[in-house]
Design a protein around this motif. Structure first.
Motif, PDB file in Angstrom:
ATOM      1  N   ALA A 157       0.808   4.641   7.048  1.00  0.00           N
ATOM      2  CA  ALA A 157       2.248   4.408   6.933  1.00  0.00           C
ATOM      3  C   ALA A 157       2.759   3.339   7.900  1.00  0.00           C
ATOM      4  N   ASP A 158       2.324   3.397   9.147  1.00  0.00           N
ATOM      5  CA  ASP A 158       2.789   2.413  10.133  1.00  0.00           C
ATOM      6  C   ASP A 158       2.338   1.003   9.761  1.00  0.00           C
ATOM      7  N   ALA A 159       1.054   0.853   9.482  1.00  0.00           N
ATOM      8  CA  ALA A 159       0.512  -0.466   9.154  1.00  0.00           C
ATOM      9  C   ALA A 159       1.130  -1.013   7.878  1.00  0.00           C
ATOM     10  N   LEU A 160       1.360  -0.149   6.899  1.00  0.00           N
ATOM     11  CA  LEU A 160       1.963  -0.589   5.651  1.00  0.00           C
ATOM     12  C   LEU A 160       3.385  -1.082   5.881  1.00  0.00           C
ATOM     13  N   GLY A 161       4.158  -0.353   6.689  1.00  0.00           N
ATOM     14  CA  GLY A 161       5.520  -0.771   6.983  1.00  0.00           C
ATOM     15  C   GLY A 161       5.573  -2.122   7.674  1.00  0.00           C
ATOM     16  N   LYS A 162       4.699  -2.329   8.645  1.00  0.00           N
ATOM     17  CA  LYS A 162       4.673  -3.596   9.373  1.00  0.00           C
ATOM     18  C   LYS A 162       4.293  -4.760   8.461  1.00  0.00           C
ATOM     19  N   GLN A 163       3.286  -4.547   7.612  1.00  0.00           N
ATOM     20  CA  GLN A 163       2.856  -5.608   6.710  1.00  0.00           C
ATOM     21  C   GLN A 163       3.929  -5.910   5.667  1.00  0.00           C
ATOM     22  N   PHE A 164       4.572  -4.897   5.150  1.00  0.00           N
ATOM     23  CA  PHE A 164       5.636  -5.082   4.174  1.00  0.00           C
ATOM     24  C   PHE A 164       6.783  -5.893   4.774  1.00  0.00           C
ATOM     25  N   LEU A 165       7.179  -5.532   5.984  1.00  0.00           N
ATOM     26  CA  LEU A 165       8.254  -6.262   6.654  1.00  0.00           C
ATOM     27  C   LEU A 165       7.859  -7.721   6.887  1.00  0.00           C
ATOM     28  N   LYS A 166       6.608  -7.962   7.245  1.00  0.00           N
ATOM     29  CA  LYS A 166       6.113  -9.330   7.425  1.00  0.00           C
ATOM     30  C   LYS A 166       6.178 -10.107   6.117  1.00  0.00           C
TER      31      LYS A 166
END
Length: 247
Positions: free
Chosen positions: A232-241
């Motif tokens: 969840a954390d990594a997905l959120g960061k990548q999505f925001l990027k």
């Protein structure tokens, strides 16, 4: 700065079908409805990162499936429940909009789409033609698309639209794996539709294994996907990027 509007797709289901084996040779297998909803952690963690991008706009009524992910971590669960309660008060989680109410013209105002998991998508997101229309908009315009756990099951809805082709054929995707689902089947005592196999059979190239189970994400073109709450954390960061880069 990332774009302001992100579409959040949540299942409206409160349960999903669970196939219970017959107790004797004279009986038939039974389909029962197993209580479910979206998976709290998979929504809350990316959502906390996306709030700086503007107010997300959920489409479906949220019901919560917590499972065992918060075992031993009361404070994290409380924090994430508080975040969802805030979104219910301020951003329409209690007054969701049906898919058909979002016009093609309005879709142009959204920068990306996010689909959290939980078992509920197995009930109502895999064959909805209106959702298929929405996802094809983001696909055709290469707008960032994030899905986690059972969320990628929603991609199958693109087959419910004319001409019936799977929009993500050939994409590398990660979802809740068949192996993980078999563990759930053992716990619940019944057979569950497999996200990984369903996507693979439709033409996706599924990425699974030890890295997926440890929370690694997969990025292919406009899509970022993850397999379970650990992602969840990594997905959120990548999505925001991806949203920032697209802007």
């Amino acid at each position: 700065m990332a774009p302001k509007k992100v579409l959040i797709v949540l299942s409206d289901a409160h349960s999903f079908p669970l196939k219970k084996p017959a107790s004797s040779s004279n009986d038939k297998d039974q389909i029962v409805q197993q209580p479910s909803g979206f998976f709290l952690m998979e929504l809350a963690k990316p959502l906390a990162q996306l709030l700086e991008s503007g107010a997300p706009n959920p489409l479906q009524t949220p019901t919560v499936e917590t499972l065992l992910a918060f075992a031993g971590n009361f404070y994290e669960r409380r924090h994430e429940n508080e975040l969802i309660d805030r979104m219910r008060r301020e951003n329409g989680f209690d007054s969701p909009r049906p898919f058909k109410s979002i016009s093609d013209e309005e879709l142009d105002s959204f920068a990306g789409v996010f689909i959290p998991g939980g078992h509920a998508p197995l009930q109502d997101l895999g064959d909805d033609p209106e959702l298929g229309r929405i996802l094809k908009h983001f696909h055709n315009k290469t707008k960032p698309t994030a899905a986690i756990c059972h969320g990628p099951y929603a991609f199958l809805s693109t087959k419910a639209t004319s001409p019936g082709e799977f929009a993500y054929k050939g994409y590398k995707l990660t979802s809740w794996s068949d192996a993980e689902e078999r563990m759930m089947e053992t716990m619940l005592g019944g057979e569950i539709e497999k996200v990984e196999s369903s996507l693979k059979d439709s033409g996706a190239e599924m990425v699974a294994g030890a890295r997926e189970k440890a929370g690694y994400i997969t990025v292919d073109k406009e899509v970022v996907s993850g397999g379970n709450p650990l992602a969840a954390d990594a997905l959120g960061k990548q999505f925001l990027k991806m949203l920032s880069e697209k802007a």
